[in-house]
Design a protein around this motif. Sequence first.
Motif, PDB file in Angstrom:
ATOM      1  N   LYS A  93       0.861  -1.175   0.000  1.00  0.00           N
ATOM      2  CA  LYS A  93       0.000   0.000   0.000  1.00  0.00           C
ATOM      3  C   LYS A  93       0.905   1.235   0.000  1.00  0.00           C
ATOM      4  O   LYS A  93       1.856   1.297   0.795  1.00  0.00           O
ATOM      5  N   VAL A  94       0.634   2.180  -0.887  1.00  0.00           N
ATOM      6  CA  VAL A  94       1.405   3.427  -0.856  1.00  0.00           C
ATOM      7  C   VAL A  94       0.739   4.364   0.150  1.00  0.00           C
ATOM      8  O   VAL A  94      -0.410   4.759  -0.033  1.00  0.00           O
ATOM      9  N   LEU A  95       1.445   4.660   1.231  1.00  0.00           N
ATOM     10  CA  LEU A  95       0.869   5.546   2.259  1.00  0.00           C
ATOM     11  C   LEU A  95       1.102   7.010   1.908  1.00  0.00           C
ATOM     12  O   LEU A  95       0.352   7.882   2.324  1.00  0.00           O
ATOM     13  N   ASN A  96       2.192   7.253   1.173  1.00  0.00           N
ATOM     14  CA  ASN A  96       2.449   8.616   0.698  1.00  0.00           C
ATOM     15  C   ASN A  96       3.568   8.577  -0.325  1.00  0.00           C
ATOM     16  O   ASN A  96       4.447   7.720  -0.266  1.00  0.00           O
ATOM     17  N   SER A  97       3.513   9.517  -1.262  1.00  0.00           N
ATOM     18  CA  SER A  97       4.606   9.631  -2.221  1.00  0.00           C
ATOM     19  C   SER A  97       5.574  10.692  -1.705  1.00  0.00           C
ATOM     20  O   SER A  97       5.345  11.284  -0.651  1.00  0.00           O
TER      21      SER A  97
END
Length: 587
Positions: A93-97
């Motif tokens: 899961k990408v939590l933030n870029s």
Amino acid sequence: MTLSDIDSRQTLAGWVDSRRDHGGVIFVDLRDRSGIIQVVFSPELSPEAYGTAEQLRSEWVIEVKGQVRRRPPESENPGLPTGFVEVFADEVKVLNSSLTPPFYIEDDVRADEALRLRYRYLDLRRPQMQRNLILRHQVVKYIRDFLDARGFLEIETPILIKSTPEGARDYLVPSRMQKGSFYALPQSPQQLKQLLMVSGVERYFQIARCFRDEDLRADRQPEFTQLDLEMSFVEQEDVLQLTEELYTGMVEKLAPDKKLIQPFPRLPYDEVIAKYGSDKPDLRFGLEMTEVTDLAGETEFRVFLSTIENGGIVKGFVAPGQGHYTGSDMRRLEETAKEFGAAGMSHVRIQGEGQPQGLEEDNFLLSPGLRMPVEWSRRLAEKMGASGGDLIVLMAGPPNRVNLWLSAMREYFGDRLGLADENTLSFAFVTGFPLFEWDENNKRWDSSHHPFTSPADGKEVLLDGENLAGIESKAYDLVCNGSELASGSIRIHRRELQEKIFGVLGYSKEQVEERFGHILEAFEYGAPPHGGIAPGIDRLVTILAGADSIRDVIAFPKTQSGTDLLFGSPSPVDAAQLRDLSLRVTE
Ligand code: ASP
């Protein structure tokens, strides 16, 4: 994650340290405070996770789920605590870029310090900086546990207070409610801790922030942290012993590779000035100094003679095995001395290294001004403990100047000859500082430590005499490898004596009442004898961490010009804020 976690299913979160696409498998090094672990994405295991992994970039924040497996032998990395395992991710899961950081998040970062401070939150992500923060936490925790076990109470004191002189300028905070009046930020909690002794606290400490508005040098910050402590019913040796135990235990626990010299020597101030020219000598090496004013007086060298006539001294030290310097080496060395501020430098080069006849005829090369017979050179060498192959460095001038220049030269040679072992912590207490020093610029007496320091036993009577410079105090410093790490003293606890000291310092009766009336009054209500010390935390952690600068062990430090590059402070304020405070900026 280690071998014992093999086959378990885990959820991990952190930052993408790096991503390597090997066509068919993607490796991501996932980083958090605890280190780095390798995460593997393959289309066979999860096409979806693999698809996301293709998009990942450095410093993105992700959460992965997957199974911990043993790495195949050819990809084991014994240099990494997690080097025998990897995580096969089936979910990500990408939590933030993240934007591309302005510098690499790695230890050997070459970025300019201003850029690091501007993006301090990224700089602090680097493993070395995280280690420094952790070490600092451990140091403070060690201190708290150590003092708690010895009956000390941790007590907070105000930040908005009144001027507490420690020899610097105050930071002022204007009061809105009482227009035209100001608080001062404490230069240290000195008077507050003394008042706590009057309160019967007996043993106090605080991890205290101190604020001093002075021109900054490399190892100074406008606000810094001290372990501030104070004890009642003690004598100097009680405070020194406690401090020695604290430092010894802390170094043994937190920096076990460092070598300590125990017990810490107690060195009288006059002796360290005579031997090392400085009150914070680097004791990892000798290069002790000798005063040779008498021998210098036998020469016809104009510089020596006029110096002596004006009350100056001639002093020097021996650089062992450096007698082979050529004329141009010597000229370069004189340039170095001048960079340290020295007016000049004389020398004697002794030839014949290792020869027993080192001090024989023809073996002495004297600097041009010194035209003296061999017999004089021999007496000089004997007095200074020099022999064949050595270099004698001599300087002339007023004692405090000569000491300053020579101690810079001594450190220069210590460094150049590799005499200062990096892994040794050479602690010592310097004791018996003078009570006052003459401030030539303002033509008045100043406290060497601070005005609350007690004169040495039996020296009070001298306060009525002429020779104030000769009054010894009960102030002491802890020094280590050429730095001052702590200062303290046994205090005055009687009103009369304290008033007298303020008088010597040039305060009028009204000024004393206005500035110090509160503490003088407190002394009249049964103040116990007391004393304490204040070890600086920033420099201590710098030494234990082996860091280059105190800025590397402070989370959000300021630059040399007192600027916070991240917040952009100090900064102008709104006109409305100024109006509230009845202030106007005139320039
Ligand atoms: N307040 C002193 C200082 O900041 C230390 C002390 O005397 O305890 O240097």
